[in-house]
Design a protein around this motif. Structure first.
Motif, PDB file in Angstrom:
ATOM      1  N   GLU A 274       0.830  -1.210   0.000  1.00 44.74           N
ATOM      2  CA  GLU A 274       0.000   0.000   0.000  1.00 44.74           C
ATOM      3  C   GLU A 274       0.868   1.266   0.000  1.00 44.74           C
ATOM      4  OE1 GLU A 274      -3.305   0.094  -0.492  1.00 44.74           O
ATOM      5  OE2 GLU A 274      -2.967  -2.054  -0.818  1.00 44.74           O
ATOM      6  N   GLN A 275       1.981   1.218   0.733  1.00 46.20           N
ATOM      7  CA  GLN A 275       2.902   2.358   0.746  1.00 46.20           C
ATOM      8  C   GLN A 275       3.490   2.604  -0.642  1.00 46.20           C
ATOM      9  OE1 GLN A 275       5.730   1.218   3.782  1.00 46.20           O
ATOM     10  NE2 GLN A 275       4.454   1.981   5.469  1.00 46.20           N
ATOM     11  N   ILE A 276       3.844   1.532  -1.315  1.00 49.14           N
ATOM     12  CA  ILE A 276       4.418   1.653  -2.665  1.00 49.14           C
ATOM     13  C   ILE A 276       3.408   2.294  -3.617  1.00 49.14           C
ATOM     14  CG2 ILE A 276       5.248   0.347  -4.666  1.00 49.14           C
ATOM     15  CD1 ILE A 276       6.413  -1.688  -2.642  1.00 49.14           C
ATOM     16  N   LYS A 277       2.169   1.842  -3.533  1.00 50.30           N
ATOM     17  CA  LYS A 277       1.138   2.385  -4.417  1.00 50.30           C
ATOM     18  C   LYS A 277       0.882   3.870  -4.143  1.00 50.30           C
ATOM     19  CE  LYS A 277      -1.300  -2.058  -4.795  1.00 50.30           C
ATOM     20  NZ  LYS A 277      -2.517  -2.809  -4.407  1.00 50.30           N
ATOM     21  N   LYS A 278       0.951   4.257  -2.884  1.00 52.31           N
ATOM     22  CA  LYS A 278       0.649   5.639  -2.520  1.00 52.31           C
ATOM     23  C   LYS A 278       1.810   6.583  -2.819  1.00 52.31           C
ATOM     24  CE  LYS A 278      -1.759   6.586   1.177  1.00 52.31           C
ATOM     25  NZ  LYS A 278      -2.178   6.758   2.595  1.00 52.31           N
ATOM     26  N   PHE A 279       3.048   6.169  -2.480  1.00 49.74           N
ATOM     27  CA  PHE A 279       4.187   7.100  -2.554  1.00 49.74           C
ATOM     28  C   PHE A 279       5.055   6.923  -3.800  1.00 49.74           C
ATOM     29  CE2 PHE A 279       3.018   6.948   1.916  1.00 49.74           C
ATOM     30  CZ  PHE A 279       2.935   8.297   2.216  1.00 49.74           C
ATOM     31  N   LYS A 280       4.857   5.802  -4.502  1.00 49.51           N
ATOM     32  CA  LYS A 280       5.534   5.559  -5.787  1.00 49.51           C
ATOM     33  C   LYS A 280       7.056   5.780  -5.723  1.00 49.51           C
ATOM     34  CE  LYS A 280       1.386   6.810  -8.389  1.00 49.51           C
ATOM     35  NZ  LYS A 280       0.525   6.816  -7.178  1.00 49.51           N
ATOM     36  N   PRO A 281       7.735   5.072  -4.807  1.00 52.73           N
ATOM     37  CA  PRO A 281       9.188   5.218  -4.730  1.00 52.73           C
ATOM     38  C   PRO A 281       9.875   4.601  -5.946  1.00 52.73           C
ATOM     39  CG  PRO A 281       8.456   3.411  -3.340  1.00 52.73           C
ATOM     40  CD  PRO A 281       7.208   4.081  -3.853  1.00 52.73           C
ATOM     41  N   LYS A 282      11.117   5.016  -6.171  1.00 51.83           N
ATOM     42  CA  LYS A 282      11.888   4.472  -7.290  1.00 51.83           C
ATOM     43  C   LYS A 282      12.539   3.137  -6.936  1.00 51.83           C
ATOM     44  CE  LYS A 282      13.048   9.112  -8.990  1.00 51.83           C
ATOM     45  NZ  LYS A 282      14.156  10.068  -9.237  1.00 51.83           N
ATOM     46  N   MET A 283      12.785   2.912  -5.634  1.00 56.21           N
ATOM     47  CA  MET A 283      13.478   1.700  -5.200  1.00 56.21           C
ATOM     48  C   MET A 283      12.882   1.208  -3.891  1.00 56.21           C
ATOM     49  SD  MET A 283      17.530   1.269  -4.254  1.00 56.21           S
ATOM     50  CE  MET A 283      18.110   1.438  -5.949  1.00 56.21           C
ATOM     51  N   VAL A 284      12.742  -0.118  -3.791  1.00 54.43           N
ATOM     52  CA  VAL A 284      12.210  -0.743  -2.569  1.00 54.43           C
ATOM     53  C   VAL A 284      13.036  -1.985  -2.269  1.00 54.43           C
ATOM     54  CG1 VAL A 284      10.237  -1.917  -1.510  1.00 54.43           C
ATOM     55  CG2 VAL A 284       9.865   0.115  -2.925  1.00 54.43           C
ATOM     56  N   SER A 285      13.370  -2.181  -0.992  1.00 51.33           N
ATOM     57  CA  SER A 285      14.072  -3.401  -0.584  1.00 51.33           C
ATOM     58  C   SER A 285      13.302  -4.079   0.536  1.00 51.33           C
ATOM     59  CB  SER A 285      15.495  -3.069  -0.114  1.00 51.33           C
ATOM     60  OG  SER A 285      16.148  -4.250   0.308  1.00 51.33           O
ATOM     61  N   ILE A 286      13.267  -5.410   0.502  1.00 47.30           N
ATOM     62  CA  ILE A 286      12.651  -6.194   1.569  1.00 47.30           C
ATOM     63  C   ILE A 286      13.703  -7.146   2.143  1.00 47.30           C
ATOM     64  CG2 ILE A 286      10.297  -6.027   0.702  1.00 47.30           C
ATOM     65  CD1 ILE A 286      10.636  -8.746  -0.620  1.00 47.30           C
ATOM     66  N   SER A 287      13.382  -7.743   3.278  1.00 47.07           N
ATOM     67  CA  SER A 287      14.398  -8.536   3.962  1.00 47.07           C
ATOM     68  C   SER A 287      14.667  -9.874   3.282  1.00 47.07           C
ATOM     69  CB  SER A 287      13.992  -8.759   5.426  1.00 47.07           C
ATOM     70  OG  SER A 287      12.717  -9.367   5.507  1.00 47.07           O
ATOM     71  N   ASP A 288      13.640 -10.500   2.721  1.00 48.02           N
ATOM     72  CA  ASP A 288      13.772 -11.865   2.205  1.00 48.02           C
ATOM     73  C   ASP A 288      13.518 -11.905   0.696  1.00 48.02           C
ATOM     74  OD1 ASP A 288      13.749 -14.569   1.702  1.00 48.02           O
ATOM     75  OD2 ASP A 288      12.388 -15.065   3.351  1.00 48.02           O
ATOM     76  N   GLY A 289      14.512 -12.357  -0.029  1.00 47.75           N
ATOM     77  CA  GLY A 289      14.388 -12.448  -1.487  1.00 47.75           C
ATOM     78  C   GLY A 289      13.277 -13.374  -1.943  1.00 47.75           C
ATOM     79  N   ALA A 290      12.897 -14.325  -1.074  1.00 42.46           N
ATOM     80  CA  ALA A 290      11.825 -15.256  -1.432  1.00 42.46           C
ATOM     81  C   ALA A 290      10.479 -14.559  -1.557  1.00 42.46           C
ATOM     82  CB  ALA A 290      11.739 -16.369  -0.387  1.00 42.46           C
ATOM     83  N   ASP A 291      10.363 -13.354  -1.013  1.00 43.33           N
ATOM     84  CA  ASP A 291       9.095 -12.612  -1.058  1.00 43.33           C
ATOM     85  C   ASP A 291       9.001 -11.659  -2.249  1.00 43.33           C
ATOM     86  OD1 ASP A 291       8.069 -13.760   1.268  1.00 43.33           O
ATOM     87  OD2 ASP A 291       9.024 -12.266   2.562  1.00 43.33           O
ATOM     88  N   LEU A 292      10.046 -11.593  -3.057  1.00 43.62           N
ATOM     89  CA  LEU A 292      10.054 -10.597  -4.140  1.00 43.62           C
ATOM     90  C   LEU A 292       8.907 -10.791  -5.120  1.00 43.62           C
ATOM     91  CD1 LEU A 292      13.842 -10.148  -5.033  1.00 43.62           C
ATOM     92  CD2 LEU A 292      12.296  -8.450  -4.048  1.00 43.62           C
ATOM     93  N   GLU A 293       8.687 -12.025  -5.554  1.00 36.02           N
ATOM     94  CA  GLU A 293       7.637 -12.282  -6.546  1.00 36.02           C
ATOM     95  C   GLU A 293       6.258 -11.976  -5.976  1.00 36.02           C
ATOM     96  OE1 GLU A 293       7.767 -12.705  -9.763  1.00 36.02           O
ATOM     97  OE2 GLU A 293       9.929 -12.425  -9.496  1.00 36.02           O
ATOM     98  N   LYS A 294       6.069 -12.318  -4.713  1.00 33.46           N
ATOM     99  CA  LYS A 294       4.781 -12.039  -4.070  1.00 33.46           C
ATOM    100  C   LYS A 294       4.522 -10.534  -4.042  1.00 33.46           C
ATOM    101  CE  LYS A 294       2.190 -12.798   0.220  1.00 33.46           C
ATOM    102  NZ  LYS A 294       2.250 -13.346   1.603  1.00 33.46           N
ATOM    103  N   LEU A 295       5.556  -9.748  -3.671  1.00 35.47           N
ATOM    104  CA  LEU A 295       5.402  -8.300  -3.624  1.00 35.47           C
ATOM    105  C   LEU A 295       5.160  -7.739  -5.020  1.00 35.47           C
ATOM    106  CD1 LEU A 295       5.479  -5.638  -2.044  1.00 35.47           C
ATOM    107  CD2 LEU A 295       7.961  -5.602  -2.369  1.00 35.47           C
ATOM    108  N   ARG A 296       5.890  -8.270  -5.989  1.00 32.82           N
ATOM    109  CA  ARG A 296       5.722  -7.809  -7.375  1.00 32.82           C
ATOM    110  C   ARG A 296       4.277  -8.020  -7.841  1.00 32.82           C
ATOM    111  NH1 ARG A 296      10.242  -9.910  -9.195  1.00 32.82           N
ATOM    112  NH2 ARG A 296      11.471  -7.999  -9.168  1.00 32.82           N
ATOM    113  N   GLU A 297       3.701  -9.134  -7.455  1.00 30.26           N
ATOM    114  CA  GLU A 297       2.316  -9.445  -7.820  1.00 30.26           C
ATOM    115  C   GLU A 297       1.342  -8.482  -7.116  1.00 30.26           C
ATOM    116  OE1 GLU A 297      -0.910 -11.404  -9.597  1.00 30.26           O
ATOM    117  OE2 GLU A 297       1.251 -11.511 -10.040  1.00 30.26           O
ATOM    118  N   MET A 298       1.660  -8.128  -5.870  1.00 33.69           N
ATOM    119  CA  MET A 298       0.770  -7.275  -5.077  1.00 33.69           C
ATOM    120  C   MET A 298       0.709  -5.846  -5.617  1.00 33.69           C
ATOM    121  SD  MET A 298       1.859  -8.648  -1.280  1.00 33.69           S
ATOM    122  CE  MET A 298       0.689  -7.721  -0.296  1.00 33.69           C
TER     123      MET A 298
END
Length: 482
Positions: free
Chosen positions: A119-143
């Motif tokens: 929701e933060q990404i959709k609202k603030f539209k940052p250029k770069m985002v990092s998460i702790s676990d690489g296994a979650d990247l695809e899930k976040l990309r889908e969201m």
């Protein structure tokens, strides 16, 4: 008007350290515990005083730059935010949302809370985002696939957080993550010339011996986001050279401020469950169990003493603590001519966060979302001296600070582990102090005065393991909670 009776503050001097440590330990813990006074006596010796070794972020004054254009009207400060889904992170984003003409969120890092992050990404539209676990990247990309505009570059792990911290377009980096995990990205941001909006206590308390010289070297501003150090920072704006004489940190007094010390000792023997419950109930605010317990032990203030020294270079002899139950004065400074400057306001973490982002500017805020201080509603302000028998954490904090090097990080990490085991009912309340003392004593032979980041992290991990081993070995069975 008129002369006022001076406050009697807890200035823990070199001479006082030896006596207060032995008194507090011996009375609070058991007859044989007097031997444990050795735990911090060595740190109190004059030849162990390394407080001038590391410099300071703001040595006694904050010179206000005169050539900074006002925020707004096309001048937008670009922000990188570490820990966007935590308390500091969400408040930072609230400020940015309220002031879109002044702040732009360029990069975010977060842990595992993907729903909030998306929701933060959709609202603030940052250029770069990092998460702790690489296994979650695809899930976040889908969201975030249906977001307006281009999707951000997605990274993960420590390297991803480092890239967020030092993003090329960023002016300031807000460090809202907890623990020593905040050190590598903070170093990266400093080396990239980004100002640091500091909301991670380990950066200076554990990392001070490495971080402070690095920030000075790169000309980077460390802007404190906690209320006490923000208050001091606001009070020293524009002070001339050598004008700062003394820092006065205010403390709410925590859960035990109105409980006599003798009553606490009695409960430790007869009703440890009372201490357990009371230590996690703050008289002013509803906070997490760990920070509430740190307020009860006054460990939060002991850590702030160390942080104040690294920020402002003030000698530990000239950093005082005073109990102020109303929490309206957030801290004070005394100048060379005996004037005292204080910063007042309703308790609200957003103001110090905002000031780190806007400095040296002041941002006008809505009276609806930012209530103005009403002196009539505020009522009386009272002050009292902290009892170093009831709060031996203060004594240990001054001792750790004077020792310097890796000792301050060991002091902080040992406390975190001890409090975790107290909350888990594996040790009693006074055992928190005891285990910290024992960890400091054990660390004396391994003290590193000029540590690398790896040394700092290793000392942090060692302190936690040492406290855990102490408890599991049965060294703390005198006052175990039942």
């Amino acid at each position: 008007g008129g002369p006022q009776r001076p406050l009697h503050l807890a200035r823990v001097t070199m001479a006082a350290l030896s006596s207060t440590v032995s008194i507090s330990s011996a009375k609070a813990l058991a007859p044989k515990a007097a031997k444990r006074a050795v735990a911090v006596k060595a740190a109190a010796r004059a030849d162990s005083n390394n407080e001038s070794r590391y410099g300071a972020c703001w040595p006694g004054r904050a010179e206000v730059p005169s050539d900074v254009p006002a925020l707004g009207n096309g001048n937008v400060k670009k922000i990188s935010l570490l820990g966007s889904t935590g308390s500091i992170g969400t408040q930072t984003l609230d400020i940015a949302e309220e002031n879109p003409d002044k702040f732009e969120i360029v990069a975010l890092s977060a842990g595992k809370n993907l729903d909030v992050l998306a929701e933060q990404i959709k609202k603030f539209k940052p250029k770069m985002v990092s998460i702790s676990d690489g296994a979650d990247l695809e899930k976040l990309r889908e969201m975030i696939k249906d977001m307006d505009g281009p999707a951000p570059e997605l990274l993960y792990g420590e390297e991803g957080m480092i890239e967020v911290a030092r993003h090329k377009d960023v002016d300031s980096t807000v460090t809202g993550i907890v623990g020593c995990a905040g050190l590598p990205p903070t170093v990266a941001a400093i080396e990239a010339g980004k100002n640091i909006c500091l909301a991670n206590k380990e950066t200076l308390i554990a990392g001070g011996p490495a971080i402070v010289p690095l920030a000075v070297k790169h000309g980077v501003k460390i802007l404190p986001a906690d209320s006490e150090h923000s208050a001091i920072f606001q009070c020293i704006q524009g002070l001339p050279e050598n004008a700062l004489r003394r820092i006065i940190l205010t403390a709410s007094g925590g859960a035990f401020r109105d409980v006599p010390y003798e009553e606490m000792l009695r409960c430790a023997k007869e009703d440890p469950a009372f201490l357990q419950k009371k230590a996690t109930t703050h008289p002013n605010w509803d906070m997490g169990a760990k920070i509430t317990c740190d307020s009860a032990t006054l460990m939060n203030k002991a850590l702030e003493v160390i942080e104040a020294h690294y920020l402002y270079g003030t000698s530990y002899d000239n950093i005082d603590v005073v109990i102020h139950p109303q929490s309206i004065i957030h801290s004070m400074v005394e100048t060379a001519d005996s004037s005292v400057l204080a910063q007042l306001g309703w308790p609200d973490m957003r103001l110090p966060i905002l000031y780190t982002m806007s400095w040296p500017e002041r941002v006008e805020c809505s009276e609806v979302t930012w209530p103005r201080l009403d002196f009539v509603k505020m009522g009386d302000l009272t002050f009292r001296e902290p009892d170093v028998e009831k709060y031996p954490s203060l004594t240990m904090g001054y001792a750790a600070g004077r020792t310097g090097g890796t000792m301050t990080g060991v002091f902080s990490a040992a406390n975190e582990q001890a409090v975790a085991m107290f909350l888990d009912k594996k040790i009693g309340y006074f055992d928190i102090y005891k285990t910290i003392e024992m960890a400091m004593e054990a660390h004396k032979n391994d003290l590193i005065l000029d540590p690398t980041l790896d040394d700092i992290v290793a000392s942090d991990l060692w302190a936690r393991a040492h406290v855990k081993d102490l408890v599991e070995s049965g060294a703390c069975k005198e006052l175990v909670a039942v």
